[in-house]
Structure formats: C-alpha cells, structure tokens
Design a protein around this motif. Structure first.
Motif, PDB file in Angstrom:
ATOM      1  N   LYS A 109      33.880-146.424 -63.444  1.00  0.00           N
ATOM      2  CA  LYS A 109      34.603-147.641 -63.800  1.00  0.00           C
ATOM      3  C   LYS A 109      35.236-147.602 -65.197  1.00  0.00           C
ATOM      4  O   LYS A 109      36.296-148.164 -65.441  1.00  0.00           O
ATOM      5  CB  LYS A 109      33.592-148.784 -63.742  1.00  0.00           C
ATOM      6  CG  LYS A 109      34.132-150.163 -63.937  1.00  0.00           C
ATOM      7  CD  LYS A 109      32.947-151.096 -63.681  1.00  0.00           C
ATOM      8  CE  LYS A 109      33.182-152.498 -64.182  1.00  0.00           C
ATOM      9  NZ  LYS A 109      31.929-153.270 -64.016  1.00  0.00           N
ATOM     10  N   THR A 160      33.981-148.692 -59.406  1.00  0.00           N
ATOM     11  CA  THR A 160      33.414-150.025 -59.211  1.00  0.00           C
ATOM     12  C   THR A 160      32.253-150.294 -60.164  1.00  0.00           C
ATOM     13  O   THR A 160      31.936-151.437 -60.462  1.00  0.00           O
ATOM     14  CB  THR A 160      32.896-150.207 -57.773  1.00  0.00           C
ATOM     15  OG1 THR A 160      31.880-149.233 -57.531  1.00  0.00           O
ATOM     16  CG2 THR A 160      34.014-150.052 -56.769  1.00  0.00           C
ATOM     17  N   CYS A 217      32.709-144.704 -56.578  1.00  0.00           N
ATOM     18  CA  CYS A 217      33.235-145.441 -55.435  1.00  0.00           C
ATOM     19  C   CYS A 217      33.085-144.563 -54.200  1.00  0.00           C
ATOM     20  O   CYS A 217      32.719-143.397 -54.326  1.00  0.00           O
ATOM     21  CB  CYS A 217      34.707-145.825 -55.659  1.00  0.00           C
ATOM     22  SG  CYS A 217      35.864-144.486 -55.248  1.00  0.00           S
ATOM     23  N   ASP A 236      31.516-152.334 -54.796  1.00  0.00           N
ATOM     24  CA  ASP A 236      31.654-153.592 -55.525  1.00  0.00           C
ATOM     25  C   ASP A 236      30.374-154.412 -55.511  1.00  0.00           C
ATOM     26  O   ASP A 236      29.972-154.985 -56.504  1.00  0.00           O
ATOM     27  CB  ASP A 236      32.787-154.433 -54.903  1.00  0.00           C
ATOM     28  CG  ASP A 236      34.127-154.006 -55.502  1.00  0.00           C
ATOM     29  OD1 ASP A 236      34.121-153.642 -56.705  1.00  0.00           O
ATOM     30  OD2 ASP A 236      35.140-153.993 -54.777  1.00  0.00           O
TER      31      ASP A 236
END
Ligand code: SRM
Ligand SMILES: Cc1cc2nc3c(=O)[nH]c(=O)nc-3n(C[C@H](O)[C@H](O)[C@H](O)COP(=O)(O)OP(=O)(O)OC[C@H]3O[C@@H](n4cnc5c(N)ncnc54)[C@H](O)[C@@H]3O)c2cc1C
Ligand code: SF4
Ligand code: FES
Lengths: 113, 812
Positions: B643, B650, B680, B698
């Motif tokens: 991220k 995520t 991810c 997420d």
C-alpha cells in the motif's frame, strides 16, 4: 605401518567430541576426529565420492556421514559403507600424555588431479 | 581358540539367513567369516525389481548392514570371490590366492543367470538380472526413449520389463512359449497378464526364439529366428537360472543340477554344508526364498548341534511384483485327470480365479486381479484339508467360507497355524503372539520381530489386517514411518515417548527406546535433537554434533567445501549502509560471487571456513545478522511493496512482513519455513507457494498455509480471513507451533498439511480460539530462547570458536 615421523599436532581436547579439526599439510588436509568414546582417528579430509570435506560431517560411532551427499565413511578403515564403494586414506595417530601425534608418512604422495 | 571356524561362501539371502538362525540358537559356537563376491552387505535380492522400477532405493532393501556383521562378530569379506576349495587342507582359496582355514564350510553360492549361447551374447549392453550391479547397469541404460529387449517372459523377465518401462524405456519381451509365466500360470491368466502389460505399453513377441544379438561395439538389435529384427540399446537376458556349483563340482563334491544335500543340508563331505539355490534336495532345485529359508532353519539348527527333523520340502506360491497387477499362483494349476476346476471370471473388473480341486482337497489356485485370498488358499493347499463342505463358497474366498460376522473376516477365519508370510514361513499364531508379547503396533515392528513381510512384501496387507484385528484399528501405527534404520520406532512414537517419559537427551532417548546403534546415524540424530529442542525449550541444550554442517557453521556448504553467507534482509528491505557493508566484505575477503537469491536477499558465495567469523563480524558491525539460509527454521519472509507505494496495494504488506519476520526469526522447525505477504490478490510475493502467507485484501488479511514451490509443487490451502495485523501474528505463531510440535522431522508444512488435512488445521488454528492462543504463547515462549544472532554468538561471545581454525599447519 612405516610411520617413522610422528608430528605433534595438539591435544585431544582441542578436538570437539563427535567432531573434527583439520591439520593442513602440503599433501592435503587431514581430518582428526574425536569419537563419542574419546578415540582420535585421522583420515585424509576427502570423501571418496566427490571429495567432500569429511571433517564437516556428522560423527556417529566410528563413522562419519559426508556433508555433501551423505556417504558414510568408516573412520577406522576409511572405507565407504555399502552400497557405496571407495576408500579414503587413513593415518595413524598416537596419544602420548595427552599430546596427539600424527604419522604423516602413511599419507600417499599428492596426486595430480 | 576352541571355537570352530565357520566359513560361509556366498553373502546372499540363504547364507546370511542361516547365520541369523544360527546366532539365535548358538551365538558363540563359531568364529564366522563370510565371503561374498558382491562388494556389499546382504540385501533383499527379491526387491531388486522395485529398485529397478524406481519404487525403492538400494538403501531400502539392505537386510543386514555393516553394523549387524560387526555386532555379531562376523568377519565379512565382501567383494572377495572364493575360487577353489581344498577339502584335504580344509581351506578355501580366494581370487588373489589367499587361503583361509575352516572347520565347517557352508556353501551358499546361489545361482547364475543362464546366458543364451547365441552370437553376440557377450556384447556390451547385454545384461542379466541377478544382482545390484545388473540393476545399476539397467538404470543407467534406461534413459527415456531408449529401447530395451527382455529375453524371457517368466517372473524375472516381466519384472525387468516393467521396471525398464517405468523408467521411460520402450520395452519388448521375447518369449519362447505361447503363455507368459507358463510354469506358474494357466493359459487364461497368462493372457490376462499379457493384456495388462500391453496396456502399459510393453510389447511382446511370443513363441519367438532368439537367433542372435546384433551390434558392432555394443548391442544394436535382437534377431529372432523368423527374421524379425528388434532394435535395442539394452538386452536383458532373463532366460532362467542355473545353480552355481562351480566350487563344489571342482572339488568333486557329489552334484546333480545342484550340490546334493541330505535333509539336514549336509553335502557328501561331513564338514561341508550347503543351502540356497545352489543345492539339490531330493532331486529338486529351488528358485524362490520360502524353501531356502526353511533349509536355512534346518541347517542352522544342525550347525548349532541340535537334533531337529530334517527338511522335507516346501510348498511354493508365486506372486508377481509389478505394482498395480495382482497375480498369485500356487500348487497345481494345470488341472487334468482326476481334478475339477472352479472358475470365476469378471471381465469388466479384470478378475479371474481358478481353483483346482482333487479328491475333496484344494490342489492349486491361480488368481488374477484380486489376490487378497491367496494366502488363505495357499494354506488350504498345504494343509490338504477337506474342502467339500466349503466347495460352493470356496471361490469367494475366506470371508465367504468362514462368514463370521463383521469386518476382518478373512483374517479372523484363519486358523492359528495358517501361514501369513509364505517367504519366511511365519504363521498367524506366531505373529499374533509377537504382537501381544512385544506390544507391536506397526507392520514395520512386526517385520522386525517375526520377519513376516520382510522378503517379497506381498503379505504386508495381511499383516496389517492381523495387527488391526489384534490391537484394534486405531492402535495400528502406519507402515514405513521408522525414523531410520537404527530403530523400529516411528517419528510419532519417538516424539510421544520423549514427552511422556520425560526423556531429556539424545543418549537417554536411544537407551529408552532400544536404539540398535550406539550413537545413531546422520538421519536420527538431527531428528532427535530437534524433537528434544521442541519438547523442552530453554531446558534442553542444543547438541551441535547432531546438527548438519550448515546449521553448525551458520553458512551453507558448497560443492567445493567453501561456504555461502546470506545476511537477513528483513522483509527484503535494505539500505545503502547495509549494501556498502556487504560490498566491503566482498572486497576484503575476495568473495568470488555475489548473487541476489530467490528469497529477496543477497548471497555471498565461496567464503572459506576460516574466514567465516571475520566476515560475520564485519556484517554484524553494520547491523546485519544471519539470514538462517541454512536452517530448519524460518528462512525468508517475502514481501511486495504494498500500500505504501503500489497503486493496487490494500495494506502495508512490507511492514507486516517485517513484523512476521521479527516474531519468527531464529525458530527451529521440522523443516524450513518460508513466508510471504502480498499487498493484494495479484500476489507479487507468491503467497500461494509459501508455508504460511498473507494475501492482503480491503477487508483484511487472507491467510494461506501449506504451499510449496520446491520439489513437489503444492498450492497453499486457504486458512481463514482475519481483520487485524495482531491476529495475523497470532495465527502465524499458533500455526507454526502446532507444526513444530506435531510434524515429523524433515516434513515441510505442505506434506504435513496434506497428511493431516486442512480441516484439522483449521479446526486447531481457527475454530479453537483457546487452543490457538495457547499455541501462540508456547511459540513466543520458545522464541525467547533462540532469538540470538548465531553469528554474533560466535564472533563476540566465542561460541565454538576453535572449530573454525585449523589445528595445525604442516609444510610437507
Ligand atoms: C540461494 C537460493 C537460490 C538462489 O540463488 O536464489 C537457494 C539455494 C539453495 N536451496 Fe533453495 N534456494 C533459494 C530459494 C529457494 C526457493 C524460492 C523461495 O524461497 O522463494 C525454493 C522453492 C520454494 C519452496 O521452498 O517452497 C527453494 C527450494 C529448495 C528445495 C526444495 C524444498 C522442498 O520442500 O521441496 C531445497 C532442498 C531442501 O531444502 O531439502 C533447496 C535447497 C537449497 C540449498 C540449500 C541446497 C543445499 O542443501 O545446499 C541451496 C543452497 C545454496 C547456498 O549455498 O546458498 N531449495 N529454494 C535461494 C535462497 C533464498 C534465500 O534467500 O534464503
Ligand atoms: C530380480 C529378482 C526377483 C526375485 N523375486 C523373487 C520373489 O518375488 N520371490 C521369491 O521367493 N524369490 C525371488 N527371487 C529369487 C530369490 O532372490 C533367490 O531365490 C534368493 O536370493 C537365493 O538366495 P541364495 O542365498 O541361494 O543366493 P543369492 O541370494 O544369489 O546369494 C548368493 C551369493 O553368493 C555369492 N557367490 C557366489 N559364488 C561365490 C564365490 N565363489 N565366492 C564368494 N561369493 C560367491 C553371489 O555373488 C551372491 O551374492 C528373485 C530374484 C531376483 C534376481
Ligand atoms: S535449484 Fe537450488 S538446490 Fe538446485 S542447484 Fe539451484 S540453488 Fe542448488
Ligand atoms: S562427496 Fe562425500 S558423499 Fe559426495
């Protein structure tokens, strides 16, 4: 055995139990093993298989398992355990009052490979 | 000096079996010396077939290792052929002219393969199938795509053909008769067998005589009498065996086809005995081990000075050792005058059974496709029991005949004297007694104590059933888990004993569990060291001499005896200072190679052992510690940028990776452990092939376990989804701890998860919250004892320091 010259190399306690140390000579490294029951045995430090350093193997009884491909070499005779075949030269060792002496003349002349 | 000198010529199955029996009866009666022409210890010749097929290794089939000879005071001269007997002087003469005295001589020279006297039979590339050298030669020649011709469609020939085929060779069998194994099978079974082998791609020329073997410098083809030319890179002669009577015949001992012996295995010379394939007893020579082992028993008892009933012959049964083809034959199968046949045939299922009945008794049986009742039929044949009342159910086997309620019927229905192991003549009663008395729980243990299933292995299934019927299915320890050849105990049993009996050191374990070797071997010692370490964290002191060199020297040994050094780069992150330090070390110690590894770090290759402490010292100074690239423990945590940088990331996968690595580094585990965190589901850190890994999404973190990208590719199984980093750490610790406590040494998580099932793992790690937290804290507790950098220990704290230096240099 015609080992006329005995070379002083150290004391038994210098070698770890179930382990080995090396004596470096012009004709190759010699591995000095100390077995679990305190015996000192010496071999040319070269596995008959592909030359692995036997000094680095696991010592069990009077044998060592080569660290490279697990051949098992007899410390008293230098012979590989069946089914493998081959032999590594053995050198005589004398212990006088704790001092180790190695009979170097038993060592073959250096080979040229 | 009053011990008699017993010399054995032939270090094979019958000779050594005789010695085993003799040692059991009279261990001190003889000074024993064994001459064996083969340069090796005694092995299970029968199992050369599975070795050829790649199902077993030579080490698996050794019967008596060097320790056994040594422990029993037997002087083994392997690789030494006896070329002559001097009966007047009572001496055997070796190939190099040495003479060795005997008081008693045992000939156990076995057989020689028959080499057909056709032109070209001596060409290189023509081999027989008799010993380990033959198998080695066959394996060498059997490269995929090369062509093999096997001459002879008997048991040996077909097992050779199958083995070569399994190694990728194109194989053709040339057989003189119109049925395969015509001495054991009727026409129908022979045809079914041929079809089954053809379905595996083996070709056949039946009723075909070999005219010549063609080739210039080595074999090129086999020429049949009808003019057919079969190209060949390897020719296996499996056209029969002939008792090896050279020594006996030269010394004018009475011989027929074999060395003639009486019922006590005495030859024409009172100080010479003979056993095995080389003998002829009551006009018969044998080629299967069951009769040879019976002879060995009688011979040993006689040598021990006991008065025993003589050997009176052995009924024989044959099984083909081709995995996936079940074939059994015993007794008369030809039928004919005065006999009835009972035949069952299920074409769809590929089953054929034929029983030959004479005068109300069973005289023979041929079974194809379903051989489970072979031992039971064989028993009826040998006992000559009346089967009239069973006749209508006989073809359906023991279960139907006895029809007692419940499972295990076949075995339960057998009488105590029913023979389970045909090769070694072991009865049901003897096995049950051994199981009870010695509290055996695995087929391996039964084999060790009774020899049942020790030879051709086909009765292992029956032994297992018997074990289950005796101790209960749940108590049976599954086969072939013996930790190594020093012990009969399985990994699981050893682990359990360590904890239950409170065993605290390697010698203690070996004593308590009857190790057969004083100091174990390179297989069991590291395993025991690990089990003790895991069982008694902080209490048990790691035993360095029981560790593989890499783990002892904290560097990986290379083929030339130098070492490679891999510093830890947490989560794959590094910086200019570390890189500079690494570069300086490379220069200072003239390190010949530097490589970026597949695990996101830097490998320094070609370091000399004596330099290791200094190399580490320099690396330590820059804050670098060991990457444990050698350990059965945590290796790497592979991460992606996540991220913080990646447009798809995520979660902070790099930071989480570093946290995981900080928690787990230094641990010891049954095998190495690799982890990963991907930011991810694109999964740039390759989570799917890691032991424990995280795929960030997420909504949180998907955990996966049991993946492996190595020898056997295995995609990780999903474990569960969690929502916080703290949970990831807890699940990771718990998973690793359960793996540490329950997997077998050298079992990667992939193999372990596959063995116990992902459901079990989910149950323990996900469903059982309390269990998980407890396992996690046991993990953290054990970590408190091992998070010391091993390099620093050796550099600044002097641990094992002398090991690195040379003891002495001698200039000569
Ligand atoms: C250095 C490295 C290759 C490279 O140049 O990239 C490497 C080198 C060796 N690997 Fe590896 N493996 C390396 C990454 C891998 C990977 C990829 C990865 O980790 O992402 C795999 C496949 C992934 C996996 O393990 O699931 C891999 C699968 C193996 C295996 C097979 C393991 C298995 O379970 O099937 C072995 C054999 C073994 O461990 O018994 C092995 C064994 C070895 C040994 C230790 C062989 C040995 O016993 O001497 C090599 C040591 C060389 C040395 O002295 O450094 N190496 N090895 C990689 C070191 C990574 C690191 O930073 O620590
Ligand atoms: C591939 C294969 C598969 C088989 N499958 C089965 C099976 O499924 N079931 C079954 O019951 N049987 C099977 N057999 C047969 C079984 O292996 C033999 O019956 C058994 O090994 C014979 O034992 P032995 O001791 O008489 O001879 P061997 O085991 O052959 O031992 C004789 C030894 O004596 C040595 N020797 C000979 N002459 C001298 C000398 N002058 N000096 C020193 N040493 C000498 C030889 O080198 C040999 O090592 C199989 C055999 C082979 C080759
Ligand atoms: S794949 Fe791994 S084990 Fe094989 S040669 Fe490369 S580094 Fe060595
Ligand atoms: S070099 Fe020793 S086993 Fe290969």
């Amino acid at each position: 055995m015609m080992a006329a010259e005995w070379i002083e190399i150290g004391r038994a306690e210098d070698i770890p139990v179930q382990g080995a140390r090396i004596v470096r000579t012009g004709r190759g490294d010699i591995a000095l093993f100390r077995t679990g029951d305190g015996r000192i045995l010496a071999l040319l430090n070269r596995c008959p298989h592909r030359g692995g350093p036997l000094s680095e193997g696991i010592v069990h009884g009077t044998r060592v398992t080569c660290p490279l491909h697990n051949w098992v070499i007899d410390l008293e005779t230098g012979a590989a355990q069946a089914p493998d075949r081959g032999c590594t030269p053995v050198l005589p060792v004398r212990v006088d009052g704790g001092i180790l002496r190695l009979g170097l003349s038993a060592l073959p002349e250096p080979d040229h490979d | 000096m009053d011990r008699k000198r017993l010399v054995v010529v032939g270090n094979g199955m019958a000779g050594v079996r005789t010695l085993e029996e003799l040692l059991a009866l009279a261990p001190d009666r003889y000074d024993i010396r064994v001459f064996g022409a083969e340069p090796r210890v005694n092995y299970n010749r029968i199992m050369l077939s599975p070795v050829l097929a790649g199902e077993k290794s030579f080490a698996d089939i050794v019967l008596n290792d060097a320790d056994w000879y040594e422990a029993n005071g037997i002087d083994l001269r392997s690789g030494v052929r006896i070329v002559r007997l001097d009966r007047d002087a009572r001496q055997v003469i070796t190939a190099d002219g040495g003479r060795v005295d005997y008081d008693v001589l045992l000939l156990a020279t076995g057989s020689r393969p028959v080499m057909l006297p056709v032109p070209g039979a001596g060409l290189p590339g023509v081999v027989s199938f008799r010993d380990a050298d033959d198998v080695a030669a066959m394996i060498l020649a059997a490269t995929p795509g090369s062509r093999g011709v096997v001459i002879g469609g008997g048991l040996l020939g077909l097992e050779a053909a199958n083995g070569l085929k399994a190694r990728g060779m194109a194989v053709t069998v040339v057989h003189l008769m119109d049925t395969l194994m015509e001495r054991q099978l009727d026409g129908v079974a022979g045809t079914l067998l041929k079809e089954a082998l053809e379905a595996r791609g083996i070709g056949f020329h039946m009723q075909a005589a070999t005219e010549a073997i063609l080739g210039q410098d080595r074999v090129e083809a086999v020429l049949l009498r009808d003019g057919t030319r079969i190209p060949a890179d390897l020719v296996v002669m499996a056209a029969g065996i002939r008792p090896d009577i050279t020594l006996a015949a030269d010394a004018a001992l009475p011989c027929g086809r074999g060395v003639r012996v009486d019922d006590w295995m005495r030859t024409g010379d009172p100080s010479i005995f003979a056993v095995g394939e080389c003998v002829e007893h009551r006009g018969l020579c044998h080629g299967l081990v069951a009769p040879l082992f019976d002879m060995a028993k009688v011979c040993a008892a006689t040598l021990a000075g006991r008065d025993v009933p003589g050997y009176a012959g052995t009924a024989q049964a044959t099984r083909l050792k081709v995995t996936g083809i079940d074939l059994f034959s015993a007794g008369e199968f030809a039928g004919g005058e005065g006999t009835d046949d009972i035949v069952y045939r299920d074409v769809g299922a590929g089953i054929y059974k034929r029983l030959v009945v004479r005068d109300g008794t069973l005289a023979g049986a041929v079974l194809f496709g379903e051989t489970g009742d072979g031992a039971w039929y064989f028993d009826r044949i040998r006992s000559g029991a009346d089967i009239t009342s069973l006749r209508d159910r006989l073809i359906f086997g023991a279960t139907a005949a006895a029809a007692p309620p419940g499972g295990g019927a076949a075995i339960a229905g057998m009488p105590d004297d029913a023979q389970i192991c045909g090769c070694n003549g072991v009865s049901k009663g003897a096995i049950v007694a051994a199981i009870r008395e010695k509290r055996l729980t695995s087929v391996d243990e039964v084999r060790l104590h009774t020899k049942a299933s020790a030879s051709c292995g086909q009765c292992a299934g029956l032994v297992r059933d018997l074990l289950a019927a005796t101790v209960g299915t749940d108590a049976v320890v599954e086969a072939s888990t013996a930790l190594c050849s020093c012990t009969a105990h399985s990994h699981d049993h050893v682990r359990e004993a360590i904890v239950r009996q409170g065993l605290k050191s390697i010698p203690e374990v070996m004593r308590a569990l009857d190790w057969s070797t004083g100091e174990g071997c390179a297989k069991c010692r590291p395993a025991l060291n690990y089990y003790l370490l895991c069982a008694w964290p902080g209490d048990y002191a790691d035993h360095q001499p029981s560790r593989f060199v890499n783990e002892r020297l904290h560097a990986n040994i290379q083929r030339d005896g130098t070492y490679s050094v891999v510093p830890r780069l947490w989560g794959g992150l590094t910086n200019a200072r570390e890189l500079r330090a690494i570069a300086n070390v490379v220069d200072r110690f003239h390190i010949p190679a530097v490589k970026v590894t597949g695990g996101q770090r830097i490998d320094l290759l070609g370091v000399h052992k004596e330099d290791l402490p200094a190399v580490w010292s320099d690396l330590n100074a820059a804050g670098l510690v060991s990457g444990h690239a050698y350990a059965k423990g945590l290796r790497t945590v592979k991460t992606c940028v996540g991220k913080e940088w990646c447009r798809f990331g995520t979660q902070d996968s790099t930071r989480l990776g570093v946290a995981l690595e900080r928690m787990t580094w230094g641990c010891s585990t049954p095998h190495k452990v690799k982890m990963a965190v991907s930011g991810c589901p694109r999964n740039c850190a390759e989570a799917a092939i890691k032991d424990f890994a995280v795929v960030c999404v997420d909504a949180g973190y998907d955990l996966v376990v049991g993946g492996n990208g190595g020898t056997e590719l295995r995609a990780a199984d999903p474990l569960c989804r969690v929502t916080t980093e703290a949970e990831v750490l807890e699940y990771c610790g718990a998973f690793l701890q359960i793996y540490r406590e329950e997997a077998r040494y050298l079992e990667r998580t992939a193999a372990w998860v596959a063995r116990v099932g992902i459901e079990t793992v989910r149950q323990r790690v996900v469903a059982d919250g309390e269990g998980r937290r407890a396992a996690h804290s046991r993990f953290l507790h054990s970590q408190t004892f091992c998070q010391d950098d091993p390099w620093a220990d050796r550099v600044s704290r002097g641990v094992d320091a002398p090991e690195f230096s040379i003891l002495r240099e001698v200039v000569r």
